[in-house]
Design an enzyme around this catalytic site. Structure first.
Site, PDB file in Angstrom:
ATOM      1  CB  SER A  23     -23.663 -17.968  -1.422  1.00 47.12           C
ATOM      2  OG  SER A  23     -24.330 -19.001  -2.097  1.00 47.12           O
ATOM      3  CB  SER A 149     -14.806 -30.748  -6.004  1.00 46.77           C
ATOM      4  OG  SER A 149     -15.762 -31.496  -6.708  1.00 46.77           O
ATOM      5  CE1 TYR A 162     -16.006 -26.218  -8.900  1.00 48.36           C
ATOM      6  CE2 TYR A 162     -16.074 -28.597  -9.234  1.00 48.36           C
ATOM      7  CZ  TYR A 162     -16.242 -27.495  -8.407  1.00 48.36           C
ATOM      8  OH  TYR A 162     -16.615 -27.666  -7.093  1.00 48.36           O
ATOM      9  CE  LYS A 166     -13.352 -26.677  -6.443  1.00 48.77           C
ATOM     10  NZ  LYS A 166     -13.256 -25.670  -5.382  1.00 48.77           N
ATOM     11  CB  THR A 197     -24.495 -24.299  -2.766  1.00 49.16           C
ATOM     12  OG1 THR A 197     -23.874 -24.736  -3.988  1.00 49.16           O
ATOM     13  CG2 THR A 197     -24.030 -25.158  -1.612  1.00 49.16           C
TER      14      THR A 197
HETATM   15  P1  NAD Z   1     -22.018 -20.892  -3.950  1.00 53.83           P
HETATM   16  O1  NAD Z   1     -22.097 -20.386  -5.365  1.00 53.83           O
HETATM   17  O2  NAD Z   1     -23.272 -21.084  -3.191  1.00 53.83           O
HETATM   18  O3  NAD Z   1     -21.032 -19.967  -3.093  1.00 53.83           O
HETATM   19  C1  NAD Z   1     -19.817 -19.474  -3.609  1.00 53.83           C
HETATM   20  C2  NAD Z   1     -19.518 -18.130  -2.945  1.00 53.83           C
HETATM   21  O4  NAD Z   1     -18.258 -17.675  -3.449  1.00 53.83           O
HETATM   22  C3  NAD Z   1     -20.565 -17.038  -3.283  1.00 53.83           C
HETATM   23  O5  NAD Z   1     -20.903 -16.319  -2.128  1.00 53.83           O
HETATM   24  C4  NAD Z   1     -19.827 -16.163  -4.281  1.00 53.83           C
HETATM   25  O6  NAD Z   1     -20.263 -14.803  -4.279  1.00 53.83           O
HETATM   26  C5  NAD Z   1     -18.396 -16.297  -3.787  1.00 53.83           C
HETATM   27  N1  NAD Z   1     -17.417 -15.955  -4.811  1.00 53.83           N
HETATM   28  C6  NAD Z   1     -17.440 -16.367  -6.119  1.00 53.83           C
HETATM   29  N2  NAD Z   1     -16.402 -15.805  -6.750  1.00 53.83           N
HETATM   30  C7  NAD Z   1     -15.729 -15.055  -5.848  1.00 53.83           C
HETATM   31  C8  NAD Z   1     -14.593 -14.226  -5.918  1.00 53.83           C
HETATM   32  N3  NAD Z   1     -13.928 -14.057  -7.074  1.00 53.83           N
HETATM   33  N4  NAD Z   1     -14.173 -13.582  -4.796  1.00 53.83           N
HETATM   34  C9  NAD Z   1     -14.850 -13.734  -3.629  1.00 53.83           C
HETATM   35  N5  NAD Z   1     -15.951 -14.491  -3.501  1.00 53.83           N
HETATM   36  C10 NAD Z   1     -16.382 -15.138  -4.609  1.00 53.83           C
HETATM   37  O7  NAD Z   1     -21.198 -22.260  -4.060  1.00 53.83           O
HETATM   38  P2  NAD Z   1     -20.842 -23.402  -2.985  1.00 53.83           P
HETATM   39  O8  NAD Z   1     -21.372 -24.658  -3.521  1.00 53.83           O
HETATM   40  O9  NAD Z   1     -21.159 -23.006  -1.615  1.00 53.83           O
HETATM   41  O10 NAD Z   1     -19.264 -23.467  -3.200  1.00 53.83           O
HETATM   42  C11 NAD Z   1     -18.307 -23.299  -2.162  1.00 53.83           C
HETATM   43  C12 NAD Z   1     -17.089 -24.160  -2.458  1.00 53.83           C
HETATM   44  O11 NAD Z   1     -17.451 -25.545  -2.345  1.00 53.83           O
HETATM   45  C13 NAD Z   1     -16.535 -23.981  -3.866  1.00 53.83           C
HETATM   46  O12 NAD Z   1     -15.128 -23.959  -3.817  1.00 53.83           O
HETATM   47  C14 NAD Z   1     -17.028 -25.215  -4.598  1.00 53.83           C
HETATM   48  O13 NAD Z   1     -16.171 -25.571  -5.665  1.00 53.83           O
HETATM   49  C15 NAD Z   1     -16.985 -26.237  -3.475  1.00 53.83           C
HETATM   50  N6  NAD Z   1     -17.847 -27.420  -3.714  1.00 53.83           N
HETATM   51  C16 NAD Z   1     -19.190 -27.285  -3.921  1.00 53.83           C
HETATM   52  C17 NAD Z   1     -19.966 -28.406  -4.180  1.00 53.83           C
HETATM   53  C18 NAD Z   1     -21.461 -28.326  -4.440  1.00 53.83           C
HETATM   54  O14 NAD Z   1     -22.064 -29.335  -4.881  1.00 53.83           O
HETATM   55  N7  NAD Z   1     -22.105 -27.213  -4.167  1.00 53.83           N
HETATM   56  C19 NAD Z   1     -19.359 -29.677  -4.226  1.00 53.83           C
HETATM   57  C20 NAD Z   1     -17.992 -29.779  -4.013  1.00 53.83           C
HETATM   58  C21 NAD Z   1     -17.235 -28.636  -3.758  1.00 53.83           C
END
Ligand code: NAD
Length: 278
Positions: A23, A149, A162, A166, A197
């Site tokens: 995802s 993040s 969260y 990080k 996302t």
């Molecule tokens: P998302 O929810 O779209 O994707 C996260 C994915 O991780 C999903 O496919 C989920 O099934 C998987 N996942 C969750 N728990 C898991 C586990 N225990 N084992 C294996 N897989 C697991 O979220 P995203 O936004 O794509 O997040 C990806 C990374 O980016 C994260 O570390 C998030 O903290 C970071 N991030 C996101 C944003 C944002 O605004 N979306 C901003 C900064 C950082």
């Protein structure tokens, strides 16, 4: 207008493992590295989603791909999954510690289980995968990419677990980077801003059940594809720290030098939540 695709042979035939690759940013990274000719390994939680992504990767990019159902918070499951990767692919060149979860709840309303689960996935998940893959990464002079993040620069309201997870990643991986000095392994911490996302939809609330909050207005968010492209380019340059364009420099500046102003004005706005005192 079709975008120009940046081509490089750096990752051709390399083994790239992306956790949480089904995802959002992880999925976009899987597709970007597949486009670059890498052999892909994806760890995620749902076999059906893994299967459909694997099909897409093979059909669109004709590269080898393996998807394993693996909860990164479970050290034994990670060890077994990494052992399977090493047996099938012979090694790991790039580990992308991307799997992550968030939550929406004030510190006072957040149950201990939420803190534990967020740390287990975001922090220990990255630790388990890195420990299991480290020997191979050293042998191959590989790369460890860690999704942090913007919250390490400017805290987000109602996401204390969260934010803490990080910060912990920076403590761990900055130390590891120094310890790996001279080994040829690159450790890159990546700080994206708000990205479109499912992170918000999947966020936990105070008692470990899903918040299922509606996504934020799209115009305020970067696309996962653009974020993945920046990470891919940063990886080619083997950067140590990548702060993405969608991290507001004003927020970083205010949080660092004018914390009171940041708390009053920007923090509630950035957190996309109405400010309230617990
Ligand atoms: P998302 O929810 O779209 O994707 C996260 C994915 O991780 C999903 O496919 C989920 O099934 C998987 N996942 C969750 N728990 C898991 C586990 N225990 N084992 C294996 N897989 C697991 O979220 P995203 O936004 O794509 O997040 C990806 C990374 O980016 C994260 O570390 C998030 O903290 C970071 N991030 C996101 C944003 C944002 O605004 N979306 C901003 C900064 C950082």
């Amino acid at each position: 207008m079709p975008r120009k695709v940046f081509t490089s042979k750096v990752y051709e035939h390399k083994v790239v493992l992306v956790t949480g690759g089904c995802s959002g940013i992880g999925r976009a990274l899987v597709l970007r590295f597949a486009q670059a000719g890498a052999r892909l390994v994806i760890f995620d939680l749902q076999q059906t989603e893994l299967d459909s992504l694997l099909q897409l990767v093979r059909d669109q990019h004709n590269v080898e791909a393996l998807g394993l159902c693996c909860d990164v918070a479970d050290p034994l499951a990670v060890q077994q999954a990494v052992a399977q990767v090493l047996e099938q692919f012979g090694g790991i060149d790039v580990l992308v510690n991307n799997a992550g979860i968030s939550h929406r709840s004030s510190f006072a309303e957040t149950e201990l289980g939420v803190f534990e689960r967020v740390m287990a996935v975001n922090y220990f998940g990255a630790l388990h995968c890195t420990k299991a893959a480290l020997e191979s990464l050293i042998t191959r002079r590989g790369q460890i990419i860690v999704l942090s993040s913007l919250s390490v620069y400017a805290p987000l309201l109602y996401r204390s677990a969260y934010n803490a997870s990080k910060h912990a990643l920076h403590g761990l991986f900055e130390t590891l980077r120094y310890e790996l000095n001279g080994s040829g392994v690159n450790v890159m911490l990546v700080c994206p801003g708000f990205t479109a996302t499912d992170l918000r939809k999947n966020a936990l609330v105070g008692s470990v059940t899903l918040a299922n909050q509606p996504p934020l207005a799209m115009r305020k968010l970067a696309s996962a594809r653009d974020v993945a492209e920046s990470i891919y380019r940063g990886a080619i340059k083997r950067k140590s720290l990548l702060v993405l364009d969608n991290v507001d420099w004003r927020a970083r500046l205010l949080a660092r030098y004018f914390p009171r102003l940041f708390e009053r004005v920007l923090l509630p706005r950035m957190s996309r939540l109405k400010a309230r005192r617990p």
